[in-house]
Scaffold this motif. Structure first.
Motif, short mmCIF file in Angstrom:
data_model
loop_
_atom_site.label_atom_id
_atom_site.label_comp_id
_atom_site.label_asym_id
_atom_site.label_seq_id
_atom_site.Cartn_x
_atom_site.Cartn_y
_atom_site.Cartn_z
N MET A 167 28.12 -39.29 -57.24
CA MET A 167 29.11 -38.23 -57.03
C MET A 167 29.98 -38.02 -58.27
O MET A 167 30.39 -38.97 -58.92
CB MET A 167 29.99 -38.60 -55.84
CG MET A 167 30.96 -37.52 -55.41
SD MET A 167 31.90 -38.09 -53.97
CE MET A 167 32.76 -36.59 -53.51
N SER A 168 30.22 -36.74 -58.62
CA SER A 168 31.10 -36.30 -59.72
C SER A 168 30.49 -36.48 -61.10
O SER A 168 31.18 -36.25 -62.10
CB SER A 168 32.47 -36.99 -59.67
OG SER A 168 33.19 -36.50 -58.57
N THR A 169 29.22 -36.89 -61.20
CA THR A 169 28.54 -36.89 -62.49
C THR A 169 27.88 -35.53 -62.69
O THR A 169 27.84 -34.71 -61.76
CB THR A 169 27.51 -38.01 -62.58
OG1 THR A 169 26.55 -37.86 -61.51
CG2 THR A 169 28.17 -39.37 -62.45
N LEU A 170 27.37 -35.26 -63.89
CA LEU A 170 26.90 -33.91 -64.23
C LEU A 170 25.46 -33.94 -64.73
O LEU A 170 25.12 -34.67 -65.66
CB LEU A 170 27.80 -33.32 -65.32
CG LEU A 170 27.42 -31.94 -65.86
CD1 LEU A 170 27.60 -30.87 -64.78
CD2 LEU A 170 28.26 -31.60 -67.08
N ALA A 171 24.61 -33.11 -64.09
CA ALA A 171 23.23 -32.95 -64.55
C ALA A 171 23.23 -32.09 -65.80
O ALA A 171 23.74 -30.97 -65.79
CB ALA A 171 22.37 -32.32 -63.46
#
Length: 882
Positions: A195-199
């Protein structure tokens, strides 16, 4: 441990078919069971609770007691005035905390991320708060991960996890992996997305395995529920001062009664006198003045992009001598940037600013290959995709080789996607006559598949000497913490297969890139060091990279000043605490390490600030003396844990905030010393008149008037005195240092003695004019009223004039600038006008038992009132010369 289970096990356990996803009915059932996918915040305190929290102070207790006593004896005016001060202080505190919380809420009012989810066999876009365990999520570049996922499909998927792990380089994800080691760290869980990481690159699918507080972010948020409710240095000073003044007031009351008993005075009259002395002993406006000064300081700080959540945190900044700062996004720009490019025997630096630079044909070919062999975009200052590829596209853009233009001129007709085994990516693009293969990747792998090299515009055989030179330069760049990427090409007449693309290539050159420091940070670190503050870098990045950045910024000088998380684990707490003083850089650290670092610095008596923006910074922000979160890139969790939020995410703002904190404390100290000097003067005037059996020179209501009106205005004006420009050339103040350190206590006593003595002199002069002395008996009321008026004016006016001398302990008012604090000049003028009003307006003079003075006596009282200011300025002159 979902990462240790196969895809089939996870899907079976969550009872979901990845082809169709959950049904609407099943979603509703799970939503009721698990709740919304939203991190829980602590329940907000009501306004009533905030109000009563402001009353938990020793000085406030004493004031309330004094109000009750005066109410009991029928002095209703005094009771009302004291209670008004208490309420004013509480209201100011509530208003400031409420306003700060509103500002924080405004920062957090960002739109809820949308998520692509497969439900009922269709792909729909929904709010991430509506997700439940078992939902099938579709991931593409540029989307935030809305919950913890077990990946079930991935194609060149890379996820930037710096908010959780501190790594600035995206992590490659492989859905098919099943990890057997139950202790696999977060950064290595390649089959999970959090959660809250970015692809940043590629695409994928995942099944939700954790929402809200059951995510990795949620677990960190739970740590923050542990209250660390330690008082700031200012709170401790004020509590100690409140106790001292409270005990002093009680002691004076008892002493008065004892003296009165032996003097056989009227006990009720002496009780009133004792109350007067108690009022004189306690600066009633002090809590309100300190709150007002802090509130005004907070307002000023908001203008320099720093939002303070609690008032005393302003002062804590002034004591900070260690700043532990996260590297990624705080000291650096959190964006990869190409800083060097190399063709054989020619190393060039990319200019820091500007665009449209000249480059040779070979250099342009190098950049053209790097731009075309990438999937990132960059338009209008915004990039999407992998940060490394964005850096390459930006490089081309600066050399007028725009991605959009090149794509239009050289259409991509084939590709061989990047994978971690080859460490290469290739594309096939159209040329005027045929096609060209563009390949980028690890330089050592490119050397293995290249047979020729482009040298000064000519294709020549790639010799072993050339290979060694390329590798030597690559090692040199790596030692400088640069990430090296090579490029090669070959021209073909017809379309070829992906495998054929990476054979018999012509090597073009390579580039070196880094996540660069913020431009303004280096100067800020120099300023911090001059102010006796030690900057510390804490990062999840590799040691060499961290040290290289630290050297450039001036944080560290050598790699010996660095330590990794693994090395920390090898030391006991005592050993680590012993070594902490010589370390400036901490690399490859976890959230637990950050907390350990902060605690180790604090164990040596340091006042530690922790700066950061990621979720992984939150526990250390909470444990630091003052936590500083980033308002733009900072996560909600880090903002909730911090004491202060920077709305511009600028490290430089911290140095400005520290300067502001130091000046605010100095101003509060001026106000406190000024008030205590004035009140000591009142104590001396009344106590000695009782001790020597003289008439009391001032009544309780007159003292209250002076304390709450005449004292308050100049005290607040001192609290907003312009900052000392030299404050950042001094060492941080010891938080254990008393308000009365460096001779301030002696100066307060001398000032108080002068003011008290001159008040008695004025009272004596007033009596003398009518033929009476201090020892006379049966003095008429009108004579006492006249003498008390003279004492009243001298006591008030001497305090007003003396405030000018309190602006600096060493600099004269002329050096500072007589009118540089216009608020103080205004306060003095208003104070004198109020004194004149209360004496000259009949109903006011009657209420306060005062009367108008003759012109001659006005000259006498004003001459006496200016003496403390003159003597103080003379003393400063001798002090500067010695």
């Amino acid at each position: 441990m979902w990462f240790a289970k196969s895809q089939e096990e996870v899907l079976r356990e969550l009872n979901v078919n990845p082809a169709t996803g959950l049904s609407s009915q099943e979603v509703q059932t799970r939503l009721e069971k698990y709740g919304a996918n939203k991190l829980k915040g602590k329940p907000k305190k009501s306004l009533i609770a905030l109000f009563f929290a402001q009353l938990k102070d020793m000085l406030i207790y004493v004031l309330i007691g004094a109000a009750l006593i005066t109410l009991f004896i029928g002095e209703y005016v005094d009771s009302i005035i004291i209670l008004l001060v208490v309420v004013l202080n509480a209201v100011i505190g509530v208003f400031q905390e409420f306003k700060a919380e509103k500002a924080i809420e405004a920062l957090q009012q960002m739109s809820t991320p949308k998520t692509l989810v497969r439900r009922n066999g269709e792909v729909v876009e929904i709010s991430s708060e509506e997700l439940v365990p078992g939902d099938i999520i579709l991931i593409d570049a540029g989307r935030f991960i809305p919950a913890d996922l077990r990946l079930i499909e991935s194609a060149n998927l890379q996820i930037e996890e710096s908010a959780l792990t501190g790594e600035s380089v995206p992590t490659e994800k492989i859905a098919q992996e099943t990890l057997k080691d139950p202790k696999t760290p977060l950064g290595d869980q390649v089959n999970m997305a959090f959660m809250s990481t970015l692809a940043t690159y590629g695409r994928g699918e995942g099944v939700v395995v954790g929402t809200a507080m059951e995510t990795e972010i949620g677990k960190i948020a739970k740590i923050l529920d542990e209250e660390i409710d330690e008082m700031t240095p200012l709170q401790k000073r004020m509590e100690e001062l409140g106790k001292v003044l409270g005990y002093l007031a009680i002691g004076i009351c008892v002493l008065i009664f004892v003296i009165s008993f032996f003097q056989k005075r009227d006990l009720f009259e002496m009780f009133m006198t004792a109350i007067s002395l108690a009022v004189a002993a306690i600066p009633e406006g002090l809590p309100a003045i300190v709150a007002i000064v802090l509130a005004l300081g907070v307002t000023r700080m908001s203008k320099i992009n720093a939002i303070v959540k609690k008032l005393p945190a302003v002062e804590t900044l002034g004591s900070v001598n260690i700043i532990c700062s996260d590297k990624t996004g705080t000291l650096t720009q959190n964006q990869m940037t190409v800083v060097k490019y190399y063709t054989l025997n020619d190393l060039q630096e990319v200019p820091r600013e500007g665009s449209g630079f000249n480059a040779s044909l070979q250099e342009k070919d190098l950049m053209k290959t790097l731009v075309l062999c990438s999937d990132a975009t960059y338009e209008h200052g915004q990039g999407t995709g992998d940060p490394t590829e964005i850096a390459l596209v930006v490089l081309g853009d600066r050399f007028n080789l725009g991605k959009k233009t090149l794509n239009a001129e050289h259409k991509r007709v084939g590709e061989h996607p990047f994978d971690s085994d080859r460490k290469l990516m290739s594309t096939l693009n159209e040329e005027d006559r045929g096609y060209r293969v563009h390949t980028k990747g690890a330089i050592d792998n490119l050397l293995k598949i290249s047979t020729t090299a482009l040298v000064e515009g000519k294709v020549v055989p790639l010799t072993e000497e050339m290979k060694k030179e390329y590798l030597r330069m690559a090692d040199e760049m790596s030692d400088a913490a640069l990430r090296v990427l090579g490029a090669a090409y070959k021209d073909v007449d017809t379309m070829i297969s992906p495998k054929e693309m990476e054979q018999d290539l012509t090597l073009l050159g390579m580039v070196g890139m880094i996540d660069p420091p913020r431009l303004e940070v280096k100067d800020s670190i120099r300023d911090a060091k001059l102010a006796g503050i030690t900057p510390i870098m804490i990062t999840g990045d590799h040691k060499n990279t961290a040290v290289a950045i630290a050297k450039e910024l001036g944080i560290a000088e050598s790699i010996e000043e660095s330590m990794t998380g693994a090395e920390i684990d090898e030391l006991s707490d005592a050993e680590f605490s012993e070594r902490i003083g010589s370390l400036r850089v901490f690399a490859r650290v976890s959230p637990e390490h950050k907390v350990k670092i902060v605690k180790a610095f604090k164990s040596h008596g340091n006042i530690v600030s922790m700066t950061g923006d990621g979720v992984n910074d939150a526990p250390s922000l909470k444990n630091a003396d003052i936590g500083v979160a980033m308002g733009i890139t900072g996560t909600d969790v880090s903002k909730g844990a911090a004491d202060m939020i920077l709305t511009d995410d600028n490290f430089t703002t911290i140095v400005h905030a520290i300067e502001e904190g130091r000046n605010i404390y100095n101003n509060i100290r001026k106000s406190v010393i000024f008030l205590l000097s004035c009140n000591l003067g009142e104590i001396i005037a009344i106590f000695f008149s009782v001790l020597f059996f003289w008439p009391v020179p001032l009544l309780a209501t007159q003292l209250l008037w002076i304390n709450l009106i005449t004292d308050t205005l100049p005290a607040i004006a001192l609290g907003v005195d312009p900052g000392d420009k030299e404050v950042m050339r001094q060492k941080p103040r010891d938080p254990k240092e008393s308000f009365f350190a460096h001779g301030a206590g002696v100066r307060a006593i001398i000032g108080g003695v002068l003011i008290g003595t001159l008040t008695l002199v004025a009272f004596y002069v007033g009596l003398r004019e009518y033929g009476y002395s201090l020892g006379s008996m049966a003095i008429p009321d009108d004579v006492l009223t006249y003498a008390r008026t003279m004492a009243f004016v001298v006591l008030a006016a001497s305090q007003l004039f003396y405030s000018l001398a309190m602006r600096s302990a060493t600099k004269s008012i002329f050096t500072l600038g007589f009118f540089s604090n216009k608020y103080l000049i205004g306060a003095i003028i208003v104070g004198l006008l109020l004194q004149l009003t209360v004496i000259s307006v009949p109903f006011l003079s009657s209420a306060f038992k005062l009367q108008m003075l003759s012109l001659r006596d006005w000259g006498i009282v004003l001459s006496l009132a200016v003496i403390p200011l003159i003597l103080k300025e003379i003393y400063k002159t001798f002090l500067r010369r010695s």
